[in-house]
Motif scaffolding. Structure first.
Motif, PDB file in Angstrom:
ATOM      1  N   TYR C  31      22.071 -30.999 -79.079  1.00 60.98           N
ATOM      2  CA  TYR C  31      21.436 -32.268 -78.762  1.00 60.98           C
ATOM      3  C   TYR C  31      20.013 -32.306 -79.305  1.00 60.98           C
ATOM      4  CZ  TYR C  31      25.124 -33.215 -75.375  1.00 60.98           C
ATOM      5  OH  TYR C  31      26.325 -33.450 -74.778  1.00 60.98           O
ATOM      6  N   GLY C  32      19.612 -33.472 -79.730  1.00 63.64           N
ATOM      7  CA  GLY C  32      18.213 -33.683 -80.063  1.00 63.64           C
ATOM      8  C   GLY C  32      17.612 -34.543 -78.966  1.00 63.64           C
ATOM      9  N   LEU C  33      16.632 -33.993 -78.254  1.00 67.34           N
ATOM     10  CA  LEU C  33      15.927 -34.779 -77.237  1.00 67.34           C
ATOM     11  C   LEU C  33      14.637 -35.252 -77.877  1.00 67.34           C
ATOM     12  CD1 LEU C  33      15.569 -35.748 -74.280  1.00 67.34           C
ATOM     13  CD2 LEU C  33      14.621 -33.508 -73.762  1.00 67.34           C
ATOM     14  N   LEU C  34      14.628 -36.516 -78.280  1.00 65.69           N
ATOM     15  CA  LEU C  34      13.531 -37.006 -79.099  1.00 65.69           C
ATOM     16  C   LEU C  34      12.647 -37.973 -78.322  1.00 65.69           C
ATOM     17  CD1 LEU C  34      15.678 -37.769 -82.287  1.00 65.69           C
ATOM     18  CD2 LEU C  34      14.688 -35.593 -81.574  1.00 65.69           C
ATOM     19  N   GLY C  35      11.378 -37.813 -78.491  1.00 69.47           N
ATOM     20  CA  GLY C  35      10.450 -38.716 -77.824  1.00 69.47           C
ATOM     21  C   GLY C  35       9.062 -38.417 -78.319  1.00 69.47           C
ATOM     22  N   ARG C  36       8.191 -39.376 -78.185  1.00 66.22           N
ATOM     23  CA  ARG C  36       6.808 -39.134 -78.603  1.00 66.22           C
ATOM     24  C   ARG C  36       6.142 -38.216 -77.597  1.00 66.22           C
ATOM     25  NH1 ARG C  36       4.297 -44.895 -80.031  1.00 66.22           N
ATOM     26  NH2 ARG C  36       2.559 -43.515 -80.559  1.00 66.22           N
ATOM     27  N   ASN C  37       4.961 -37.720 -77.962  1.00 65.79           N
ATOM     28  CA  ASN C  37       4.228 -36.876 -77.016  1.00 65.79           C
ATOM     29  C   ASN C  37       4.012 -37.642 -75.721  1.00 65.79           C
ATOM     30  OD1 ASN C  37       3.984 -34.628 -78.663  1.00 65.79           O
ATOM     31  ND2 ASN C  37       2.162 -35.469 -79.680  1.00 65.79           N
ATOM     32  N   GLY C  38       4.292 -36.978 -74.598  1.00 67.58           N
ATOM     33  CA  GLY C  38       4.078 -37.619 -73.309  1.00 67.58           C
ATOM     34  C   GLY C  38       5.206 -38.523 -72.860  1.00 67.58           C
ATOM     35  N   ALA C  39       6.319 -38.521 -73.599  1.00 75.17           N
ATOM     36  CA  ALA C  39       7.426 -39.407 -73.233  1.00 75.17           C
ATOM     37  C   ALA C  39       8.196 -38.898 -72.022  1.00 75.17           C
ATOM     38  CB  ALA C  39       8.371 -39.583 -74.410  1.00 75.17           C
ATOM     39  N   GLY C  40       8.050 -37.603 -71.732  1.00 67.02           N
ATOM     40  CA  GLY C  40       8.745 -37.039 -70.571  1.00 67.02           C
ATOM     41  C   GLY C  40       9.745 -35.951 -70.925  1.00 67.02           C
TER      42      GLY C  40
END
Lengths: 252, 126, 282
Positions: C31-40
């Motif tokens: 899985y790729g858990l993608l989010g910007r910095n601080g997204a959680g």
């Protein structure tokens, strides 16, 4: 369950500092014995109580054994519960080993000191409870002292441990309040309150407590009072520690 | 086998076409073994599921077959089948794009013809 | 066999870090858990591994709630961006302790990888550079053999060469010993070919959770002269645009009808990085 690994890890934590500590103690004994042999003449010298240094040592160990271990346990999939059980197991083990070792060292120091010159050594509790030798044989007396030392050491270590967790859980504001407030209360506010408002009721209570543990002045002390006090302290403080650890989170 | 992935088409299709290219060029001979799913995915840094999907296109078309416990091999007649398939697609894949691009660049029909001849003559191009 | 995240919410003071997250990490997928910095991202992983507690909701690992449960926690190894190991400990001692806690840790393989990365295992953590701090943690993650491996920004500080080795080793490991791997990162381009499923998290909420191919096939990019693009996209579901000089690219969600596309416009696939940027903007 990870209790075994958690215990092993926390035991190992003491390993290095214990070796350094006992090296220093040994050197001190040798140094004092030599000193007495060379310059002591034929007068009788005495020295006593490296249990007190063991107490300080263990208190500091207790103070230093939370945060690093906690993070290591989190990293290694170990619950707070397993860490806590591992912690009390390792404290009991180390305190026991040290109380036996300190007893052996005390007896050895005394024998060697007496053999070489007139230097005698007494342990912390030898002085306090020597009157029991009148009714007890020497071996049982030694066991009694080991048991007592064990509980005192354990109580001191978990005391240090508790303070560290307390500080870990508190935010900065609370830390400042406690750091200033507790010494101020003990040294200043409570004595003042006691003196001005309560007519010395607090100090009377404190004295009663001290007399219960160490005996009335002049009277013979019962070692089981101290033992009981330590045991109660251990249970209460360790219970509080668990309440704090249970909700402790990673602040990394 | 060289492959540079672009984001224009799904990777599994690019994988299957890359192997087709290798079969057509003779790099993978008929009845010879081709790299395993693991080798392909490690080499191209792609998810094994993606590599498998690409290979399965070739398996479904009968150009690759699997021998249990041994590996995957190029089927007999694969070159012929692939050549036929590629020829069918040649117009759509190349000629239409060529003409579109030529129009953008205002290249005339005759100029294209000259270029095609040049392309055939120049054997040493990369 | 899965990690189920059920209705998990988390606040830090007045900031909501996670809001009713529902998610399942299935058996043997990357899985790729993608989010910007601080997204959680890290907050979510920290809750899964019991490092912090959720305010609401729970995490179930292979049927067992993971909160304070060694049996569940032992199935997961998490490589964090931050260091959790004692800084005065030697790498080889850390390997040995890891073996104490995770019985399936492969010591020989770990030492082999240390050689491969030129990591001196007699050094202590504190003396390692940022890159090598990541490397020793990556090595443990690759050798630990738990059913679930969570990697939080695994390539932080690694040079291009080491990154390449890492991704190849990861795929090799995964091919030989399938397990569930979650790679949390904001460097999308590097992992886009490696991951099978994409989870995009924004401001503590999961906004996308599907296979990578599926996600990318839900739309397309159209580019060409700005005026032509503009007239083409009027009635389309545009998630974002990019303009360079007179050229414009538009990212469109929806199916594509090749016949209707003017010849002066070019159609290409959506690219994960661009899609991510568009979806997580603002």
């Amino acid at each position: 369950m990870n209790i075994k690994a958690a215990t092993k890890y926390q035991l190992n934590d003491y390993n290095k500092s214990l070796r350094v500590y006992y090296l220093v103690i040994l050197l001190v004994i040798i140094f004092l014995t030599l000193l007495d042999t060379i310059w002591g003449g034929n007068g009788d010298g005495t020295y006593n109580g490296f249990e007190s240094s063991s107490i300080i040592f263990l208190f500091i160990c207790g103070l230093n054994s939370f945060k690093t271990t906690f993070l290591m346990m989190l990293q290694n999939g170990t619950s707070r519960k397993s860490m806590f059980i591992g912690n009390i197991t390792s404290i009991l083990t180390v305190s026991f080993a040290m109380s036996v070792l300190d007893r052996i060292l005390s007896l050895l120091a005394n024998i060697i000191g007496n053999a070489i010159g007139g230097l005698s050594y007494s342990g912390l509790f030898d002085l306090l409870y020597s009157h029991r030798l009148e009714n007890l044989n020497s071996f049982v007396f030694q066991l009694e002292i080991i048991l007592l030392t064990w509980m005192v050491y354990t109580a001191v270590t978990i005391g240090g441990y508790f303070i560290t967790i307390l500080y870990y859980r508190m935010n900065t504001a609370l830390k400042v309040i406690v750091s200033v407030g507790v010494p101020a209360s003990i040294l200043f506010i409570i004595p003042l309150l006691d003196y001005m408002v309560l007519d010395g009721k607090i100090s009377a209570l404190r004295n009663k407590f001290i007399y219960f543990i160490f005996g009335e002045p002049g009277a013979n002390a019962n070692p089981y009072s101290l033992l009981l006090a330590c045991l109660l302290g251990i249970i209460i403080v360790q219970g509080l520690s668990w309440l704090l650890i249970k909700r402790a989170v990673d602040k990394n | 086998m060289q492959m540079n992935f672009n984001e224009e088409r799904p990777i599994y299709i690019q994988i299957s076409e890359g192997i087709e290219d290798a079969i057509l060029s003779g790099a993978f001979q008929e009845e010879s073994q081709i790299p395993s799913i693991t080798e392909l995915s490690v080499n191209y840094r792609i998810n094994p599921a993606t590599a498998l999907k690409g290979i399965n296109i070739l398996v479904d078309e009968g150009n690759i077959y699997k021998k249990r416990g041994v590996g995957m091999f190029v089927a007999e007649g694969a070159v012929e089948r692939l050549t036929f398939k590629r020829r069918e697609k040649f117009y759509g894949n190349y000629i239409r794009n060529l003409v579109d691009e030529a129009k953008r660049l205002e290249i005339t029909k005759d100029e294209i013809k000259t270029m095609i001849e040049r392309g055939f003559e120049d054997e040493h191009r990369d | 066999m899965s990690i189920e995240i059920k209705d998990v919410s988390k606040n830090f003071g007045t900031t909501q870090a996670l809001s009713r997250v529902n998610l399942t990490f299935d058996n043997n997928k990357i899985y790729g858990l993608l989010g910007r910095n601080g997204a959680g991202k890290t907050t979510l992983l920290n809750i899964i591994t019991n490092r912090i507690f959720a305010d609401e909701g729970e995490v179930i690992v292979d049927g067992i709630p993971s909160k304070e449960n060694d049996q569940a926690l032992q199935k997961i190894y998490m490589m964090s961006e931050k260091n959790y190991y004692p800084t005065n400990m030697k790498i080889k001692e850390i390997f040995a302790w890891t073996k104490n806690f995770y019985q399936d840790f492969d010591m020989d393989y770990a030492k082999k990888l240390a050689d491969l990365f030129d990591l001196n295992i007699n050094k202590n953590v504190k003396s390692l550079s940022t890159g090598y701090t990541s490397i020793f943690k990556v090595i443990i993650a690759l050798s630990v053999n738990t059913p679930y491996v969570l990697l939080d920004e695994p390539v932080l500080g690694l040079d291009a060469n080491h990154r390449d080795i890492f991704y190849k080793l990861l795929i090799e490991k995964y091919s030989n010993f399938p397990c569930t791997i979650v790679i949390s990162t904001h460097l999308i381009e590097e992992v886009s070919t490696v991951i099978e499923d994409v989870i995009i998290i924004r401001n503590g909420t999961i906004i996308k959770n599907q296979s990578r191919e599926e996600l990318l096939s839900q739309g397309y990019t159209i580019s060409g002269k700005a005026s032509s693009v503009d007239s083409f996209i009027v009635d389309k579901n545009v998630i974002g645009t990019e303009t360079i000089g007179g050229l414009k690219s538009a990212f469109i969600l929806g199916s594509i009808n090749k016949e209707t596309i003017p010849t002066d416009l070019e159609v290409t696939k959506l690219d994960l990085q661009k899609l991510f940027v568009q979806l997580t903007n603002a």
